[in-house]
Design an enzyme around this catalytic site. Structure first.
Site, PDB file in Angstrom:
ATOM      1  N   CYS A 192       0.752  -1.153   0.002  1.00 54.28           N
ATOM      2  CA  CYS A 192       0.001   0.076   0.003  1.00 54.28           C
ATOM      3  C   CYS A 192       0.781   1.243  -0.114  1.00 54.28           C
ATOM      4  CB  CYS A 192      -0.922  -0.027   1.229  1.00 54.28           C
ATOM      5  SG  CYS A 192      -1.955  -1.485   1.445  1.00 54.28           S
ATOM      6  N   HIS A 202      -3.419   7.228   2.698  1.00 55.96           N
ATOM      7  CA  HIS A 202      -3.593   5.909   2.290  1.00 55.96           C
ATOM      8  C   HIS A 202      -5.466   5.638   2.807  1.00 55.96           C
ATOM      9  CE1 HIS A 202      -4.023   1.775   1.384  1.00 55.96           C
ATOM     10  NE2 HIS A 202      -3.676   1.293   2.604  1.00 55.96           N
ATOM     11  N   ASN A 213      -9.817  -0.145   0.083  1.00 56.14           N
ATOM     12  CA  ASN A 213      -8.556   0.093   0.226  1.00 56.14           C
ATOM     13  C   ASN A 213      -7.957  -0.486  -1.150  1.00 56.14           C
ATOM     14  OD1 ASN A 213      -5.895  -0.455   0.487  1.00 56.14           O
ATOM     15  ND2 ASN A 213      -5.772  -1.313   2.724  1.00 56.14           N
TER      16      ASN A 213
HETATM   17  O1  UT7 Z   1      -3.729  -1.325   3.754  1.00 62.25           O
HETATM   18  C1  UT7 Z   1      -2.742  -1.677   4.752  1.00 62.25           C
HETATM   19  C2  UT7 Z   1      -3.181  -1.489   6.262  1.00 62.25           C
HETATM   20  N1  UT7 Z   1      -4.433  -2.263   6.704  1.00 62.25           N
HETATM   21  C3  UT7 Z   1      -5.016  -1.599   7.664  1.00 62.25           C
HETATM   22  O2  UT7 Z   1      -4.634  -0.819   8.078  1.00 62.25           O
HETATM   23  C4  UT7 Z   1      -6.318  -2.469   8.050  1.00 62.25           C
HETATM   24  C5  UT7 Z   1      -6.178  -2.148   9.510  1.00 62.25           C
HETATM   25  N2  UT7 Z   1      -7.497  -2.953  10.436  1.00 62.25           N
HETATM   26  C6  UT7 Z   1      -8.602  -2.800  10.232  1.00 62.25           C
HETATM   27  O3  UT7 Z   1      -9.000  -1.812   9.439  1.00 62.25           O
HETATM   28  C7  UT7 Z   1      -9.691  -3.225  11.151  1.00 62.25           C
HETATM   29  O4  UT7 Z   1      -8.898  -3.884  12.294  1.00 62.25           O
HETATM   30  C8  UT7 Z   1     -10.683  -4.148  10.606  1.00 62.25           C
HETATM   31  C9  UT7 Z   1     -11.700  -3.358   9.948  1.00 62.25           C
HETATM   32  C10 UT7 Z   1      -9.955  -5.282   9.588  1.00 62.25           C
HETATM   33  C11 UT7 Z   1     -11.166  -4.935  11.620  1.00 62.25           C
HETATM   34  O5  UT7 Z   1     -12.026  -4.111  12.322  1.00 62.25           O
HETATM   35  P1  UT7 Z   1     -11.969  -4.092  14.260  1.00 62.25           P
HETATM   36  O6  UT7 Z   1     -12.504  -3.217  14.797  1.00 62.25           O
HETATM   37  O7  UT7 Z   1     -10.278  -4.313  14.563  1.00 62.25           O
HETATM   38  O8  UT7 Z   1     -12.308  -5.606  14.634  1.00 62.25           O
HETATM   39  P2  UT7 Z   1     -12.019  -6.921  15.000  1.00 62.25           P
HETATM   40  O9  UT7 Z   1     -11.252  -7.542  13.925  1.00 62.25           O
HETATM   41  O10 UT7 Z   1     -11.546  -6.649  16.320  1.00 62.25           O
HETATM   42  O11 UT7 Z   1     -13.197  -7.703  15.137  1.00 62.25           O
HETATM   43  C12 UT7 Z   1     -14.319  -7.145  16.142  1.00 62.25           C
HETATM   44  C13 UT7 Z   1     -15.301  -8.244  15.742  1.00 62.25           C
HETATM   45  C14 UT7 Z   1     -15.108  -9.790  15.883  1.00 62.25           C
HETATM   46  O12 UT7 Z   1     -16.224 -10.597  16.556  1.00 62.25           O
HETATM   47  P3  UT7 Z   1     -16.012 -11.049  18.030  1.00 62.25           P
HETATM   48  O13 UT7 Z   1     -14.607 -11.843  18.087  1.00 62.25           O
HETATM   49  O14 UT7 Z   1     -15.784  -9.814  18.898  1.00 62.25           O
HETATM   50  O15 UT7 Z   1     -17.175 -11.587  18.261  1.00 62.25           O
HETATM   51  C15 UT7 Z   1     -15.083 -10.141  14.353  1.00 62.25           C
HETATM   52  O16 UT7 Z   1     -15.129 -11.524  14.373  1.00 62.25           O
HETATM   53  O17 UT7 Z   1     -15.979  -8.046  14.449  1.00 62.25           O
HETATM   54  C16 UT7 Z   1     -16.104  -9.331  13.828  1.00 62.25           C
HETATM   55  N3  UT7 Z   1     -15.961  -9.133  12.488  1.00 62.25           N
HETATM   56  C17 UT7 Z   1     -17.063  -8.782  11.606  1.00 62.25           C
HETATM   57  N4  UT7 Z   1     -18.240  -8.852  11.936  1.00 62.25           N
HETATM   58  C18 UT7 Z   1     -19.149  -8.411  10.808  1.00 62.25           C
HETATM   59  C19 UT7 Z   1     -14.705  -9.062  11.929  1.00 62.25           C
HETATM   60  N5  UT7 Z   1     -15.085  -8.651  10.274  1.00 62.25           N
HETATM   61  C20 UT7 Z   1     -16.420  -8.623  10.329  1.00 62.25           C
HETATM   62  C21 UT7 Z   1     -17.377  -8.349   9.557  1.00 62.25           C
HETATM   63  N6  UT7 Z   1     -18.498  -8.474   9.468  1.00 62.25           N
HETATM   64  N7  UT7 Z   1     -16.847  -8.174   7.801  1.00 62.25           N
END
Ligand code: UT7
Length: 344
Positions: free
Chosen positions: A115, A269, A299
């Site tokens: 990225c 980004h 992204n």
């Molecule tokens: O370009 C390179 C750089 N990349 C990035 O910068 C990406 C960085 N990361 C992020 O943007 C975020 O971490 C995400 C958007 C990928 C995820 O958001 P988050 O707030 O960190 O969520 P999480 O991974 O902590 O997940 C929270 C909950 C989980 O459920 P439980 O374990 O709390 O029950 C996940 O299973 O959300 C769940 N979850 C979803 N639920 C509905 C994860 N993905 C989804 C989804 N829909 N698509």
């Protein structure tokens, strides 16, 4: 002989026609529009057509950028493509784009900094141009991320989209206050396992081990068969991204003796609106001074910074002399920032 200043003189963007909305994803995986919108700021993303390649999108963006600069491919001294999703392992996508545009003889090569590829590319080319090596170059960020996404992994597949953004860079012999000011780049490979896509020829590649992958992709005519698949520990990437981006924007301003108040536009980004908000807050900037495309593009990896710059440029809000801060954070991790005074 060295060159006094380097300027962006043309910009172009290309997005494939097909749009994948959050509501489409609701039918593919266990997710909701509300979750995606709230956690990422993304509402839709563009998906490359089955008969298109990364080089096709790049070539379209380059054509627009060249026309914007009033140049043709024959005026160009070098062409660089920043991409994580090359058409082939080799030759480089840049040589394929060169051929598609009818260019000849000038050097063409790819940059792989995921990225951060466009930000790395700007730094590399500015240095080469200031050293007098090239007068007019094209830099493209182009990605077909949908081809390497695991369409069964709701934590990653919701994030990415496809597209290409290109700039024409021109060197001028006279000293100028405007143009590229400079860059700061970093990488730390100890984080490499937090965000990666293994080669398909690696026996452990998850792309080869998801029975549902072909099914989910086929429903929406997304061709991801036989490629690598993105794996990410989202939470950890998020935390480090916010911290490193906060650090690099402070570092680049200090390096060039500027302050938060000097910045007119942040062109970040476009990974997640919450990461962008954190960087803007660190700089004391409102989102009205930030180029934002994440909601409509998702992204697009190395294409996201030039596409956001293109969006800002086409909106007519850029004025000569304005200070623009570009930044990106990527797998590796590799991150960086560029400063530019608008001079087109
Ligand atoms: O370009 C390179 C750089 N990349 C990035 O910068 C990406 C960085 N990361 C992020 O943007 C975020 O971490 C995400 C958007 C990928 C995820 O958001 P988050 O707030 O960190 O969520 P999480 O991974 O902590 O997940 C929270 C909950 C989980 O459920 P439980 O374990 O709390 O029950 C996940 O299973 O959300 C769940 N979850 C979803 N639920 C509905 C994860 N993905 C989804 C989804 N829909 N698509």
């Amino acid at each position: 002989m060295s060159t006094a200043s380097v300027h962006i003189t043309g910009i172009g963007g290309y997005l494939p026609q097909r749009i994948l909305k959050n509501s489409d994803l609701e039918k593919m995986i266990d997710t909701t529009d509300q979750w995606i919108s709230e956690r990422t700021g993304i509402h839709q993303r563009h998906i490359i057509a089955e008969d298109q390649m990364t080089s096709d999108m790049a070539a379209e963006a380059v054509k627009i950028a060249l026309a914007d600069a009033g140049l043709t491919i024959d005026d160009i001294d070098a062409l660089v493509v920043a991409t994580t999703t090359p058409d082939m392992i080799f030759p480089s996508t840049a040589t394929i784009v060169q051929a598609k545009l009818g260019g000849k003889d000038f050097p063409a090569w790819d940059i792989q900094a995921v990225c951060s590829g466009f930000v790395y590319g700007l730094a590399q080319l500015e240095g080469m141009m200031r050293g007098g090596m090239f007068k007019r170059v094209v830099l493209v960020g182009a990605e077909a991320m949908s081809r390497i996404v695991d369409w069964t992994d709701r934590g990653t597949c919701i994030l990415f989209g496809d597209g290409a953004g290109a700039v024409v860079l021109e060197a001028r012999d006279s000293a100028a206050e405007n143009g590229l000011i400079g860059s700061v780049l970093h990488a730390d490979g100890s984080y490499r396992d937090l965000l990666k896509a293994e080669h398909p020829h690696q026996p452990s590649s998850p792309a080869l081990h998801h029975p549902a992958l072909h099914h989910a992709a086929a429903d929406f005519s997304i061709d991801s068969a036989g490629t690598a698949a993105v794996e990410m520990k989202g939470n950890e990437v998020f935390r480090v991204a916010v911290s490193k981006l906060g650090g690099v924007v402070t570092e680049i301003l200090a390096k060039y003796e500027l302050t938060d108040n000097d910045i007119d536009w942040l062109v970040p980004h476009q990974a997640n609106i919450r990461i962008i908000q954190a960087t803007a807050k660190k700089l004391g900037m409102g989102l009205d001074r930030v180029a934002l495309t994440v909601s409509k593009h998702g992204n697009t990896s190395s294409a996201s910074v030039p596409l956001a710059l293109n969006d800002l440029y086409r909106s007519g809000r850029l004025e000569t002399g304005q200070l623009i801060l570009l930044e990106a954070f990527a797998g590796g991790f590799a991150w960086g920032a560029n400063l530019l005074r608008w001079s087109k």
